[in-house]
Write a protein that holds these residues in place. Structure first.
Motif, PDB file in Angstrom:
ATOM      1  N   ARG A  54       0.817  -1.211   0.000  1.00  9.79           N
ATOM      2  CA  ARG A  54       0.000   0.000   0.000  1.00  9.79           C
ATOM      3  C   ARG A  54       0.854   1.265   0.000  1.00  9.79           C
ATOM      4  O   ARG A  54       0.506   2.248  -0.623  1.00  9.79           O
ATOM      5  CB  ARG A  54      -0.936   0.017   1.200  1.00  9.79           C
ATOM      6  N   SER A  55       1.957   1.251   0.741  1.00 16.35           N
ATOM      7  CA  SER A  55       2.749   2.484   0.825  1.00 16.35           C
ATOM      8  C   SER A  55       4.179   2.161   1.201  1.00 16.35           C
ATOM      9  O   SER A  55       4.467   1.129   1.814  1.00 16.35           O
ATOM     10  CB  SER A  55       2.143   3.442   1.856  1.00 16.35           C
ATOM     11  N   MET A  64       3.334  -2.665   9.002  1.00 20.18           N
ATOM     12  CA  MET A  64       4.329  -1.724   8.502  1.00 20.18           C
ATOM     13  C   MET A  64       5.684  -2.330   8.845  1.00 20.18           C
ATOM     14  O   MET A  64       6.029  -2.426  10.020  1.00 20.18           O
ATOM     15  CB  MET A  64       4.155  -0.360   9.170  1.00 20.18           C
ATOM     16  N   ASN A  92       1.366  -2.694   4.229  1.00 21.86           N
ATOM     17  CA  ASN A  92       0.288  -3.344   3.484  1.00 21.86           C
ATOM     18  C   ASN A  92      -0.984  -3.182   4.299  1.00 21.86           C
ATOM     19  O   ASN A  92      -1.088  -2.258   5.110  1.00 21.86           O
ATOM     20  CB  ASN A  92       0.614  -4.799   3.172  1.00 21.86           C
ATOM     21  N   ASN A  93      -1.931  -4.075   4.102  1.00 21.54           N
ATOM     22  CA  ASN A  93      -3.206  -3.890   4.792  1.00 21.54           C
ATOM     23  C   ASN A  93      -3.104  -4.064   6.300  1.00 21.54           C
ATOM     24  O   ASN A  93      -3.969  -3.601   7.032  1.00 21.54           O
ATOM     25  CB  ASN A  93      -4.229  -4.880   4.240  1.00 21.54           C
ATOM     26  N   THR A  95       3.108   6.061  -2.765  1.00 20.13           N
ATOM     27  CA  THR A  95       2.068   5.067  -3.009  1.00 20.13           C
ATOM     28  C   THR A  95       1.920   4.883  -4.505  1.00 20.13           C
ATOM     29  O   THR A  95       2.607   5.525  -5.295  1.00 20.13           O
ATOM     30  CB  THR A  95       0.726   5.517  -2.424  1.00 20.13           C
TER      31      THR A  95
END
Lengths: 115, 109
Positions: free
Chosen positions: B31-32, B97, B93-94, B50
């Motif tokens: 995700r980032s 970190m 991710n979901n 992102t």
């Protein structure tokens, strides 16, 4: 706006003792994550608390535990301390759970030395 | 297993040099990717990248995300002694970190 506050800043304990570290997140932040940092290991994730519930947990033994209070303040406890637990313990707060995109704000850390 | 690898682990340069720090990752449901600077204790946020924002710049610092190569670089131009720090890369991710081990940058006068 006050930043993330960790207490105490420094701590010396002997093997076998237990220790409790405290983290007060930024006002309004509901997520608090804890990390252990040792030389060469980077930040290793311990656990995350969000709205008083443990959301995620890293690969650490059960001697490491935590909790979060209704005001979002969090405590981390380590029981039966070992020499290898000597590290900088950092907590980070964020508005939402780490599962969402966004930066985390770190405290100054607690330097724990186990002798 | 998800992992984040930073290179080099340490770097010594002189003021005015340009440096490039690397971060590669294997993370499910990316995700980032975030860069932090850690001088003494508390890491401070630099950039977040992102899928919708793969390049960021702030002053002498810039960062690019290569989603195809699953990596990112952090560039610092005209380095100063105040840039000496550990630079941490984190990938989210979901659910998690994950941080790399960091790159220790030393800038000599």
């Amino acid at each position: 706006k006050a930043g993330v506050t960790q207490t105490p800043r420094y701590l010396i304990k002997t093997r076998g003792q237990q220790v409790t570290l405290s983290c007060s997140p930024i006002s309004g932040h509901r997520s608090v994550s804890w990390y252990q940092q040792t030389p060469g290991q980077g930040l290793q994730f311990l656990f995350e608390y969000f709205s008083e519930t443990q959301r995620n947990k890293g690969n650490f033994p059960g001697r490491f535990s935590g909790r979060q209070f209704s005001n979002s303040r969090s405590e981390m406890n380590v029981s039966t301390l070992e020499l290898g637990d000597s590290a900088l313990y950092l907590c980070a707060s964020s508005p939402e759970s780490r599962g969402s995109i966004g930066e985390a704000f770190f405290g100054q850390g607690t330097r724990l030395t186990v002798v | 297993e998800d992992k984040v690898v930073q290179s080099p682990l340490s770097l010594v340069v002189h003021e005015g040099d340009t440096v490039t720090l690397n971060c590669s990752y294997e993370v499910t449901n990316f995700r980032s990717l975030l860069w932090y600077k850690q001088e003494k204790k508390a890491p401070t946020f630099l950039f977040m990248l992102t899928s919708s924002g793969i390049e960021k710049k702030s002053g002498r610092l810039s960062s690019i995300l290569d989603k195809k190569e699953l990596s990112s670089i952090l560039n610092i131009t005209a380095t100063q002694t105040g840039d000496s720090a550990i630079y941490l890369c984190a990938v989210g991710n979901n659910n998690d970190m994950r941080f790399g081990a960091g790159t220790r940058l030393t800038v000599k006068p």
